[in-house]
Design an enzyme around this catalytic site. Structure first.
Site, PDB file in Angstrom:
ATOM      1  N   LYS A 340       0.876  -1.182   0.000  1.00  0.00           N
ATOM      2  CA  LYS A 340       0.000   0.000   0.000  1.00  0.00           C
ATOM      3  C   LYS A 340       0.906   1.223   0.000  1.00  0.00           C
ATOM      4  CE  LYS A 340      -3.906   2.200   2.388  1.00  0.00           C
ATOM      5  NZ  LYS A 340      -3.557   3.528   1.970  1.00  0.00           N
ATOM      6  N   GLU A 391      -1.540   4.097  -8.287  1.00  0.00           N
ATOM      7  CA  GLU A 391      -1.080   5.023  -7.264  1.00  0.00           C
ATOM      8  C   GLU A 391       0.158   5.727  -7.817  1.00  0.00           C
ATOM      9  OE1 GLU A 391      -2.893   5.364  -4.635  1.00  0.00           O
ATOM     10  OE2 GLU A 391      -1.659   6.112  -2.990  1.00  0.00           O
ATOM     11  N   PHE A 432      -2.403  -0.991 -10.208  1.00  0.00           N
ATOM     12  CA  PHE A 432      -2.934  -2.150  -9.476  1.00  0.00           C
ATOM     13  C   PHE A 432      -4.285  -2.637  -9.988  1.00  0.00           C
ATOM     14  CE2 PHE A 432      -3.683   1.657  -6.843  1.00  0.00           C
ATOM     15  CZ  PHE A 432      -5.076   1.681  -6.823  1.00  0.00           C
ATOM     16  N   ARG A 507     -17.285   0.385  -1.203  1.00  0.00           N
ATOM     17  CA  ARG A 507     -16.343  -0.128  -0.210  1.00  0.00           C
ATOM     18  C   ARG A 507     -16.895  -1.485   0.208  1.00  0.00           C
ATOM     19  NH1 ARG A 507     -12.664   3.154   2.409  1.00  0.00           N
ATOM     20  NH2 ARG A 507     -13.622   5.143   1.931  1.00  0.00           N
ATOM     21  N   LYS A 513      -7.477  -2.849   3.460  1.00  0.00           N
ATOM     22  CA  LYS A 513      -6.150  -2.301   3.723  1.00  0.00           C
ATOM     23  C   LYS A 513      -5.746  -2.687   5.140  1.00  0.00           C
ATOM     24  CE  LYS A 513      -8.654   1.889   4.727  1.00  0.00           C
ATOM     25  NZ  LYS A 513      -9.176   3.145   4.279  1.00  0.00           N
TER      26      LYS A 513
HETATM   27  P1  AMP Z   1      -7.286   4.869   2.208  1.00  0.00           P
HETATM   28  O1  AMP Z   1      -7.040   6.159   1.463  1.00  0.00           O
HETATM   29  O2  AMP Z   1      -6.614   4.803   3.535  1.00  0.00           O
HETATM   30  O3  AMP Z   1      -8.754   4.493   2.236  1.00  0.00           O
HETATM   31  O4  AMP Z   1      -6.593   3.676   1.368  1.00  0.00           O
HETATM   32  C1  AMP Z   1      -6.968   3.363   0.066  1.00  0.00           C
HETATM   33  C2  AMP Z   1      -6.031   4.050  -0.896  1.00  0.00           C
HETATM   34  O5  AMP Z   1      -4.734   3.437  -0.876  1.00  0.00           O
HETATM   35  C3  AMP Z   1      -6.438   3.900  -2.348  1.00  0.00           C
HETATM   36  O6  AMP Z   1      -7.456   4.819  -2.690  1.00  0.00           O
HETATM   37  C4  AMP Z   1      -5.149   4.163  -3.079  1.00  0.00           C
HETATM   38  O7  AMP Z   1      -5.009   5.548  -3.302  1.00  0.00           O
HETATM   39  C5  AMP Z   1      -4.080   3.743  -2.093  1.00  0.00           C
HETATM   40  N1  AMP Z   1      -3.283   2.556  -2.520  1.00  0.00           N
HETATM   41  C6  AMP Z   1      -1.956   2.438  -2.396  1.00  0.00           C
HETATM   42  N2  AMP Z   1      -1.527   1.265  -2.854  1.00  0.00           N
HETATM   43  C7  AMP Z   1      -2.619   0.593  -3.304  1.00  0.00           C
HETATM   44  C8  AMP Z   1      -2.826  -0.695  -3.887  1.00  0.00           C
HETATM   45  N3  AMP Z   1      -1.839  -1.558  -4.095  1.00  0.00           N
HETATM   46  N4  AMP Z   1      -4.107  -1.031  -4.213  1.00  0.00           N
HETATM   47  C9  AMP Z   1      -5.130  -0.188  -3.997  1.00  0.00           C
HETATM   48  N5  AMP Z   1      -4.995   1.039  -3.444  1.00  0.00           N
HETATM   49  C10 AMP Z   1      -3.745   1.427  -3.099  1.00  0.00           C
END
Ligand code: AMP
Length: 653
Positions: A340, A391, A432, A507, A513
């Site tokens: 991530k 990303e 991704f 979602r 995550k």
């Molecule tokens: P969050 O912003 O904490 O909800 O985490 C989700 C976000 O992580 C996504 O919207 C992406 O911008 C980011 N992200 C980073 N690496 C990845 C990955 N391998 N797959 C999906 N999202 C990712």
């Protein structure tokens, strides 16, 4: 069509806080307007917009120009408009009040149509260049002098992008469902018995040219209560007599409307239709197009609405897992685990080799990132069109390390010296997912298949590669991968179900995550207070709000001043925030300004506490700024429900 009718609808929607009531008022209005040529614009105006969500165009009027326009339209000094602004705190009420005090004789008495309002608003959006401010002001005053006081309230609010009637996406979705897919609510009304005869009559009057599945109970009911109308109804529609029970295969498309007296079937139909509208919206971001199709082609038409290159879609979102075991439990074993990255989500749309980049908020950031475009072109040399999900992370080539989100976020709003900043903050791209490649829509394909499709077109380069990943069913291997990812400075890992489709905007838990920190909150700034002493030139304290998940209303949860820097070189500074806040000011009194909610901050805290001081009922202990979230809109902030959950979890810890 009269704008006044729409203004009255706004007024009644504004006067209730009940989501179902709001949807029902709108749906009745939509039913009446279904054959109106302005129906698409009506839907936009109901959302307080003049272009669909995917469009970049906006009215773009600052409050100063609005003050001048009101002053000119109603022949009052600007200072009076400003005073009223402080007193009433709402541009709509100011225009309405000043209009009422103005002698009517000087105002035009022509009726304002929806067409005229939307035309003028679009002209405002399109006006540019020499004397554009004057031209825009003339367009606004023309509307204001033709408007009634109530119309002036909503015209001014629409122009400033602050409709304030509490209509979130879900309400428009439900209103469309109710207005154009009467099949489900028909059922409900029979059981309610209230007003059922009236609604039945309306139903018989409003449906034409449809294939209708109807059961014996309904036939008896309609025959008994409305014999003549039902005869006519049968003439104008194709009727299929069917037993409509819970086990009726609703996917069978030999009818477009079902009239049944079975309650379970009705609610099943309702949720199916709502899901279809939601899906159509997630891929098109365009309720006006959805309405047009709903009116002309019914449900079958909605099924055909799909991705379109150039129109950003809502990306798939991920839930948070507590730990690795929890992640496997939610997405199943084996799972695809990926790093991530701490960057910025971008969807790249390529059509005939012309690439456009959109953020998660659907903003077009193509011009800010020419380097991303050339990196992607190099890595995907094929001619095929595509929409891919990735990303973008700031990168330090000297130390060969990814840099935290703050670095890349500086590039997003940058409008000038793009080449310079591209050199200063180079990026790496980690792909991704893919939603479309060539002519193939991949939304319903499994993640496994989508990855194969990306691999077929992507040649990894120094700048672009797949997200680092493993496929495993082993908790130990996953833990090792997680440590590795954290060691090199990533935020954590993602765990994804290999068989799951791509669900735009949801979602749903097909991916989760895992990150070590305590859950942070994304909150929007709703007010700010001037600082004192060495901070007296800036705003120094910021009121934060979360969102009521049902009404969409913003609820205060605390104030923040910690974590914001004195100097911009060190990160987000008081000056940066002051510059961002100034054009958003709605009103000010003493040292406090209330602003249009659009700046989202990610906030960490020690604890969530119950509090009577803030309208959310909660306060944060030791809140501190983590970072600005320019990728999030005020619609995407943490909800009260989410905060309640966190509060309850922390109590059970
Ligand atoms: P969050 O912003 O904490 O909800 O985490 C989700 C976000 O992580 C996504 O919207 C992406 O911008 C980011 N992200 C980073 N690496 C990845 C990955 N391998 N797959 C999906 N999202 C990712």
């Amino acid at each position: 069509m009269d704008y006044l009718n729409l203004a009255k609808i706004y007024e009644s929607v504004e006067s209730t806080t009940l989501k179902t009531q709001k949807a029902s008022i709108i749906s009745k209005y939509l039913t009446l307007s279904r054959h109106n040529r302005d129906i698409k614009d009506i839907i936009l105006l109901l959302q307080g917009r003049i272009y669909p969500e995917w469009s970049e165009k906006e009215i773009g009027i600052a409050s100063k120009l609005m003050i001048s326009s009101i002053s000119k339209a109603y022949g009052v000094p600007k200072t009076l408009v400003e005073e009223k602004w402080i007193e009433l705190g709402d541009i709509g009420f100011i225009a309405e009040t000043l209009h009422k005090t103005k002698r009517q004789s000087t105002l035009f008495t022509t009726e304002l149509t929806i067409r005229k309002v939307i035309d003028n608003l679009r002209k405002i959006a399109d006006t540019d260049g020499f004397r554009s401010q004057q031209k825009k002001m003339n367009l606004i005053t023309e509307l204001l002098t033709s408007a009634s006081p109530l119309e002036a309230r909503y015209i001014t609010r629409t122009i400033l992008g602050e409709l304030r009637i509490g209509v979130a996406e879900g309400i428009i979705r439900d209103a469309i469902a109710e207005a154009f897919f009467t099949n489900f609510y028909w059922k409900e009304l029979l059981n309610q018995k209230i007003n059922s005869a009236k609604k039945a009559e309306h139903l018989l009057d409003s449906i034409e040219d449809q294939t209708i599945a109807i059961d014996q109970n309904m036939i008896l009911y309609l025959n008994k209560h409305f014999p003549e109308k039902f005869e006519k109804f049968k003439l104008h529609n194709k009727i299929i007599i069917r037993e409509l029970e819970e086990n009726t295969n609703l996917e069978k498309k030999d009818f477009s409307i079902a009239l049944s007296s079975n309650k379970i079937l009705a609610s099943e139909l309702k949720s199916r239709i709502i899901k279809k509208i939601e899906h159509a919206h997630n891929v098109t971001n365009d309720f006006s197009e959805i309405t047009h199709i709903a009116v002309n082609e019914g449900l079958k038409g909605l099924d055909k609405l799909t991705l379109s290159i150039d129109h950003p879609i809502k990306v798939m979102l991920y839930q948070k897992a507590k730990d690795i075991d929890d992640a496997f439990e939610r997405v199943g074993r084996p799972a695809r685990l990926e790093y991530k990255y701490d960057g910025f989500r971008i969807q790249a749309h390529s059509k005939n080799r012309i690439i456009q980049l959109f953020t998660r908020r659907l903003d077009n950031v193509t011009s800010q990132f020419p380097d991303i475009i050339s990196h992607i072109k190099e890595a995907i040399p094929e001619e095929k069109d595509y929409i891919i999900d990735m990303e973008v992370i700031a990168y330090d080539p000297k130390n060969q390390k990814f840099l935290p989100f703050q670095y890349i976020s500086r590039r997003i709003k940058r409008k000038y010296d793009i080449d310079q900043i591209s050199e200063k903050v180079p990026v790496r791209i980690r792909i991704f997912d893919a939603m479309l490649i060539g002519s193939k829509n991949l939304l319903d394909c499994s993640l496994k298949e989508r990855i194969i499709n990306i691999k077929n077109i992507l040649k990894e380069t120094e700048y672009v590669s797949y997200a680092e990943s493993i496929e495993t069913d082993s908790t130990e291997k996953a833990a090792e991968f997680y440590r590795q990812s954290l060691d090199i400075g990533n935020e954590g890992i993602m765990a994804k179900n290999l068989e799951a489709p791509y669900m735009p905007g949801s979602r749903v838990g097909f991916g989760v995550k895992i990150k070590p920190v305590m859950e942070t909150l994304d909150l929007v700034i709703t007010a700010a207070e001037h600082g004192e002493g060495k901070r007296s030139e800036w705003f120094a304290t910021f009121e934060l709000s979360c969102k009521d998940n049902i009404s969409g209303e913003l609820l205060t949860i605390g104030k923040i001043g910690t974590g914001i820097k004195e100097k911009s070189e060190l990160g987000l500074s008081f000056k940066d925030l002051t510059d961002m806040i100034t054009p958003l000011i709605i009103n000010s009194s003493n040292r406090i300004v209330h602003i249009k909610p659009s700046i989202v901050l990610e906030i960490a805290y020690e604890e969530i506490q119950k509090s009577k001081k803030y309208s959310s009922g909660f306060a944060l202990r030791f809140p501190r700024l983590i970072r600005l979230r320019p990728d999030r809109s005020s619609d995407e902030i943490s909800t009260l429900h989410f905060i309640e959950d966190l509060f309850n979890n922390q109590r059970s810890r």
